[in-house]
Design an enzyme around this catalytic site. Structure first.
Site, PDB file in Angstrom:
ATOM      1  N   ASP A  13       0.814  -1.072  -0.183  1.00  0.00           N
ATOM      2  CA  ASP A  13       0.045   0.105  -0.050  1.00  0.00           C
ATOM      3  C   ASP A  13       0.967   1.212  -0.069  1.00  0.00           C
ATOM      4  OD1 ASP A  13      -2.381   1.707   0.474  1.00  0.00           O
ATOM      5  OD2 ASP A  13      -1.678   1.882   2.575  1.00  0.00           O
ATOM      6  N   ASP A  15      -0.186   5.296   0.864  1.00  0.00           N
ATOM      7  CA  ASP A  15      -0.413   6.120   1.900  1.00  0.00           C
ATOM      8  C   ASP A  15      -0.497   5.381   3.442  1.00  0.00           C
ATOM      9  OD1 ASP A  15      -1.097   8.909   0.930  1.00  0.00           O
ATOM     10  OD2 ASP A  15      -2.550   7.518  -0.292  1.00  0.00           O
TER      11      ASP A  15
END
Length: 277
Positions: A13, A15
């Site tokens: 991922d 953020d």
């Protein structure tokens, strides 16, 4: 518990995992460089609809993280792919920002502002969302347009804050239109996983999904046959695990702390595994 470095592919991922705002999180580069030196396959999988693939690529480079454009998937880009595959003649009313519109146009998807002409409403994070946009989207859905969302996230970590994300906006449109979204493109969807695994070309059981959010990143891995690692640098906390049935295979306070522990104790036994109650 398998050695963390024994997998063939790693999905990250962005953020809250790789960076927050314009700050690269500690230990990220060391970990990624270590994986590359071992010949591992990498993908960066983000649910953001407010940055294009190219935006994410340039951002990673600006933070000193080596990557290639084809190693990045975004929920906005995959939304365009979904329409191209399943509804190429759609006329889409977009609740979202310009990056999302650019991704759709790049794949030949028609965009309309007219709720009477739209066949679909696509909802993404929109930092200028207002009552008029809510009204137009709800009107289009009540008139028969299919309701879709780029991603389910209710919030997004930014430097020093947590801000509303797509899921919060989607909920208001669902309430106003009295219709639930029929498709959500982003993690943890099977569609997102299929596209990622096609790019990686490895057995899903040989892939480790690493992220900061239980209900998207970790659930994405679990529902799609991957092992999972939760980093506590973003949304989900250690306490959150006890409130759900989503239990990651690994928990790391940060990449930096994981690396320091690996250097002190090179065996994988120091990696924390949380057992279900």
């Amino acid at each position: 518990m398998e050695d963390v470095y024994a997998y063939d592919a790693y999905c990250f991922d962005l953020d809250g995992t790789i960076y927050i705002g314009q700050m690269r999180l500690p230990g990220v580069n060391n970990f990624i460089n270590n994986l590359r030196s071992r010949g591992k396959r990498l993908l960066f999988l983000t649910n953001t609809p407010v940055h294009t693939k190219e935006d994410c690529y340039q951002r990673l480079l600006s933070l000193g993280i080596s990557c290639q454009p084809d190693e990045i998937l975004t929920a906005g880009y995959l939304s365009g792919m979904y329409f191209a595959e399943h509804a190429p003649d759609a006329k889409v009313l977009v609740v979202g920002e310009e990056a999302l519109r650019r991704e759709l146009r790049a794949l030949g998807i028609a965009i309309t502002e007219d709720p009477y002409q739209s066949t679909h409403v696509l909802v993404g994070m929109d930092r200028k969302f207002n009552y008029d946009k809510l009204h137009l989207a709800a009107k289009a859905v009540r008139r028969g347009a299919a309701l879709l969302a780029t991603n389910p996230d209710n919030s997004c970590p930014v430097q020093g804050d947590i801000i509303p994300d797509t899921g919060a906006i989607l909920s208001s449109i669902e309430a106003a239109s009295q219709q639930k979204a029929s498709v959500v493109i982003g993690k943890p969807s099977r569609y997102y996983a299929e596209k990622a695994l096609q790019l990686l070309d490895v057995d899903r059981s040989r892939c480790l999904m690493i992220g900061d959010r239980l209900e998207t990143d970790i659930l994405f891995g679990q529902q799609n046959g991957m092992k999972t690692a939760l980093v506590l640098t973003g949304i989900s906390s250690r306490e959150d695990i006890g409130k759900t049935d989503i239990v990651p295979d690994y928990i790391w306070p940060s990449f930096n702390e994981f690396i320091m522990e690996q250097q002190a104790y090179p065996k994988p036994s120091n990696v924390l595994q949380v057992e279900k109650a």
